[in-house]
Design an enzyme around this catalytic site. Sequence first.
Site, PDB file in Angstrom:
ATOM      1  N   HIS A 110       0.822  -1.216   0.000  1.00 46.83           N
ATOM      2  CA  HIS A 110       0.000   0.000   0.000  1.00 46.83           C
ATOM      3  C   HIS A 110       0.849   1.256   0.000  1.00 46.83           C
ATOM      4  O   HIS A 110       0.328   2.356   0.182  1.00 46.83           O
ATOM      5  CB  HIS A 110      -0.946   0.016   1.216  1.00 46.83           C
ATOM      6  CG  HIS A 110      -2.048  -1.000   1.109  1.00 46.83           C
ATOM      7  ND1 HIS A 110      -2.913  -1.267   2.140  1.00 46.83           N
ATOM      8  CD2 HIS A 110      -2.408  -1.830   0.101  1.00 46.83           C
ATOM      9  CE1 HIS A 110      -3.777  -2.206   1.764  1.00 46.83           C
ATOM     10  NE2 HIS A 110      -3.481  -2.575   0.536  1.00 46.83           N
ATOM     11  N   CYS A 118       6.776  10.775  -8.687  1.00 50.33           N
ATOM     12  CA  CYS A 118       6.570  11.871  -9.647  1.00 50.33           C
ATOM     13  C   CYS A 118       5.658  11.384 -10.767  1.00 50.33           C
ATOM     14  O   CYS A 118       5.938  10.356 -11.395  1.00 50.33           O
ATOM     15  CB  CYS A 118       7.922  12.292 -10.235  1.00 50.33           C
ATOM     16  SG  CYS A 118       7.761  13.518 -11.558  1.00 50.33           S
ATOM     17  N   GLY A 177      -2.755  -8.632  12.726  1.00 50.60           N
ATOM     18  CA  GLY A 177      -3.293  -7.295  12.950  1.00 50.60           C
ATOM     19  C   GLY A 177      -3.936  -6.666  11.737  1.00 50.60           C
ATOM     20  O   GLY A 177      -3.741  -5.481  11.469  1.00 50.60           O
ATOM     21  N   LEU A 204      -6.972  -9.395  17.792  1.00 51.65           N
ATOM     22  CA  LEU A 204      -7.676  -9.253  19.078  1.00 51.65           C
ATOM     23  C   LEU A 204      -8.989 -10.013  19.039  1.00 51.65           C
ATOM     24  O   LEU A 204      -9.529 -10.409  20.067  1.00 51.65           O
ATOM     25  CB  LEU A 204      -7.978  -7.769  19.348  1.00 51.65           C
ATOM     26  CG  LEU A 204      -6.791  -6.820  19.458  1.00 51.65           C
ATOM     27  CD1 LEU A 204      -7.288  -5.391  19.613  1.00 51.65           C
ATOM     28  CD2 LEU A 204      -5.874  -7.229  20.594  1.00 51.65           C
TER      29      LEU A 204
END
Length: 235
Positions: A110, A118, A177, A204
Amino acid sequence: MRKYKNIVILTGAGISAESGLSTFRAENGLWNNHRVEDVATYEAFIRNPEYVHAFYNEMKPELYRAKPNSAHLALSRLQQEYDTAKVDIITQNIDTLHEKAGSRNIYHIHGVINQAVCLNCYRIMESWGDVDTQTICPHCQISGMMKPNIVFFGEDLLEMDKVDGILRRCDLFLSVGTSGVVFPAAAFVQTAKYYGAETVEFNLETTSNNFYFDHHIQGKAGTTLPAFVDELLQN
Ligand code: APR
């Protein structure tokens, strides 16, 4: 004889949470304080390049100061000590915490915060300083054509020519994550699994991608990943 020959780790914002960096979709996440349509699409950049440049420029000081946590360090240790396998890190994160942890073989699909590209000569400029519509390209000397080297929604991912191959060859795929809701990265586990990899998710909570994982290790990556790497290194 070590079990794995090609290990691939996909990381998302959650691995950097314990370094104090915001994730995207949590309560106080980045996308709860900014509209994706205003800062993370090519149309937004064409419509208001100053605003988009400012969004990423404002992020730079915090990301420059951020320190890798025990999860990043565990992956660096895995790369150094699990020496019978190739260990590649595919990250969705634009921070440089894997680099700061001493990792190599890092694929920023990403993009990365301290780079701009440029749009005249398509070469990359590295800078932790502000980049804006006045910035002159150090390669072709044209001004006003620099874009943050961040992959906007709807743009092609970076490094996919290499990433596709390592996904097909891996025999262990770890996802750390990430909410698994942004494609094509969210489908990497399917490719790995299709080609025979064992798949493990560190989060989590269980994610919408949970079906594709052989194992789910619940908890903070700063705790669960070092323990997992210790176990890998002992076998
Ligand atoms: N340990 C493990 N997992 C954690 C931790 C932690 N300490 N803290 C948060 N997480 C998990 C969350 O449960 C969530 O599933 O990390 C995930 C973060 O999800 P997102 O905020 O959606 O971030 P990410 O998956 O990286 O987003 C993917 O979306 O907007 C785009 O380009 C952006 O790269 C980003 C992509």
